[in-house]
Design a protein around this motif. Sequence first.
Motif, PDB file in Angstrom:
ATOM      1  N   SER A 171       0.809  -1.222   0.000  1.00 38.35           N
ATOM      2  CA  SER A 171       0.000   0.000   0.000  1.00 38.35           C
ATOM      3  C   SER A 171       0.842   1.273   0.000  1.00 38.35           C
ATOM      4  O   SER A 171       0.329   2.343  -0.314  1.00 38.35           O
ATOM      5  CB  SER A 171      -0.955   0.002   1.192  1.00 38.35           C
ATOM      6  N   ASP A 221      -7.862   0.971  -8.206  1.00 33.14           N
ATOM      7  CA  ASP A 221      -8.975   1.469  -7.399  1.00 33.14           C
ATOM      8  C   ASP A 221      -9.324   2.884  -7.833  1.00 33.14           C
ATOM      9  O   ASP A 221      -8.702   3.464  -8.720  1.00 33.14           O
ATOM     10  CB  ASP A 221      -8.607   1.434  -5.921  1.00 33.14           C
ATOM     11  N   SER A 222     -10.301   3.439  -7.167  1.00 29.61           N
ATOM     12  CA  SER A 222     -10.808   4.758  -7.550  1.00 29.61           C
ATOM     13  C   SER A 222      -9.851   5.891  -7.212  1.00 29.61           C
ATOM     14  O   SER A 222      -9.915   6.947  -7.801  1.00 29.61           O
ATOM     15  CB  SER A 222     -12.152   4.997  -6.863  1.00 29.61           C
ATOM     16  N   GLU A 223      -8.966   5.662  -6.254  1.00 33.10           N
ATOM     17  CA  GLU A 223      -8.056   6.720  -5.823  1.00 33.10           C
ATOM     18  C   GLU A 223      -6.623   6.356  -6.166  1.00 33.10           C
ATOM     19  O   GLU A 223      -6.204   5.229  -5.988  1.00 33.10           O
ATOM     20  CB  GLU A 223      -8.156   6.901  -4.306  1.00 33.10           C
ATOM     21  N   THR A 224      -5.879   7.314  -6.656  1.00 29.22           N
ATOM     22  CA  THR A 224      -4.452   7.129  -6.902  1.00 29.22           C
ATOM     23  C   THR A 224      -3.728   8.264  -6.194  1.00 29.22           C
ATOM     24  O   THR A 224      -4.050   9.437  -6.379  1.00 29.22           O
ATOM     25  CB  THR A 224      -4.123   7.161  -8.412  1.00 29.22           C
ATOM     26  N   THR A 225      -2.743   7.888  -5.385  1.00 28.79           N
ATOM     27  CA  THR A 225      -2.005   8.910  -4.637  1.00 28.79           C
ATOM     28  C   THR A 225      -1.005   9.609  -5.544  1.00 28.79           C
ATOM     29  O   THR A 225      -0.802   9.223  -6.694  1.00 28.79           O
ATOM     30  CB  THR A 225      -1.277   8.272  -3.443  1.00 28.79           C
ATOM     31  N   SER A 230      -2.241   2.960  -6.153  1.00 24.72           N
ATOM     32  CA  SER A 230      -3.699   3.011  -6.254  1.00 24.72           C
ATOM     33  C   SER A 230      -4.401   2.064  -5.292  1.00 24.72           C
ATOM     34  O   SER A 230      -5.550   1.684  -5.514  1.00 24.72           O
ATOM     35  CB  SER A 230      -4.130   2.693  -7.685  1.00 24.72           C
ATOM     36  N   VAL A 282      -6.340   1.332  -1.989  1.00 24.52           N
ATOM     37  CA  VAL A 282      -7.130   1.993  -0.956  1.00 24.52           C
ATOM     38  C   VAL A 282      -7.346   0.951   0.141  1.00 24.52           C
ATOM     39  O   VAL A 282      -8.011  -0.064  -0.069  1.00 24.52           O
ATOM     40  CB  VAL A 282      -8.481   2.496  -1.506  1.00 24.52           C
ATOM     41  N   GLU A 342      -9.120   0.828   2.831  1.00 26.99           N
ATOM     42  CA  GLU A 342     -10.491   0.550   3.238  1.00 26.99           C
ATOM     43  C   GLU A 342     -11.153  -0.437   2.277  1.00 26.99           C
ATOM     44  O   GLU A 342     -11.841  -1.367   2.704  1.00 26.99           O
ATOM     45  CB  GLU A 342     -11.313   1.846   3.308  1.00 26.99           C
ATOM     46  N   ASP A 343     -10.937  -0.230   0.975  1.00 30.06           N
ATOM     47  CA  ASP A 343     -11.504  -1.144  -0.019  1.00 30.06           C
ATOM     48  C   ASP A 343     -10.904  -2.543   0.120  1.00 30.06           C
ATOM     49  O   ASP A 343     -11.607  -3.550  -0.011  1.00 30.06           O
ATOM     50  CB  ASP A 343     -11.256  -0.620  -1.434  1.00 30.06           C
TER      51      ASP A 343
END
Length: 141
Positions: A33, A91-95, A100, A102, A104-105
Amino acid sequence: MNLAEIPIFSMLRSRLGYLTERQKVIAQNIANSDTVRYVGQDLKPFSFDAKVQMHQAQSQSAGVMAVTQPGHMSPKNEKRPGQVKPLKSPDSETTLNGNSVVLEDEMIKMSDARMDYDTAISFYQKSMNMLRMAARPPGRG
């Protein structure tokens, strides 16, 4: 008789193998992560219909060469049972560093996989209890 020859146990074995591999992939995502430019992975959803079709195709190809020992080489393009391939699933978010994953997911995916695994184990145990009951001599409790 071997339990692997009974279709329901064969399907449960495939399902448990899939869930084990999915938990490994999710754990790998969580472990990476913080890795730069790491894209999370996941497995294609398990499909009982695909497993039934594969089982029917295997039973129809009785005269074809088969891999009977783990050390045997399989023909090209043959997918061995239990072999799964992780797919990239951003995932929907990429830092900002390109990662990418997440967390929580991933934790939701892990809990879903765990519940599915527990359900399959419970079904396996109940099926075994039914076989034990059927194998008992009459009149024994």
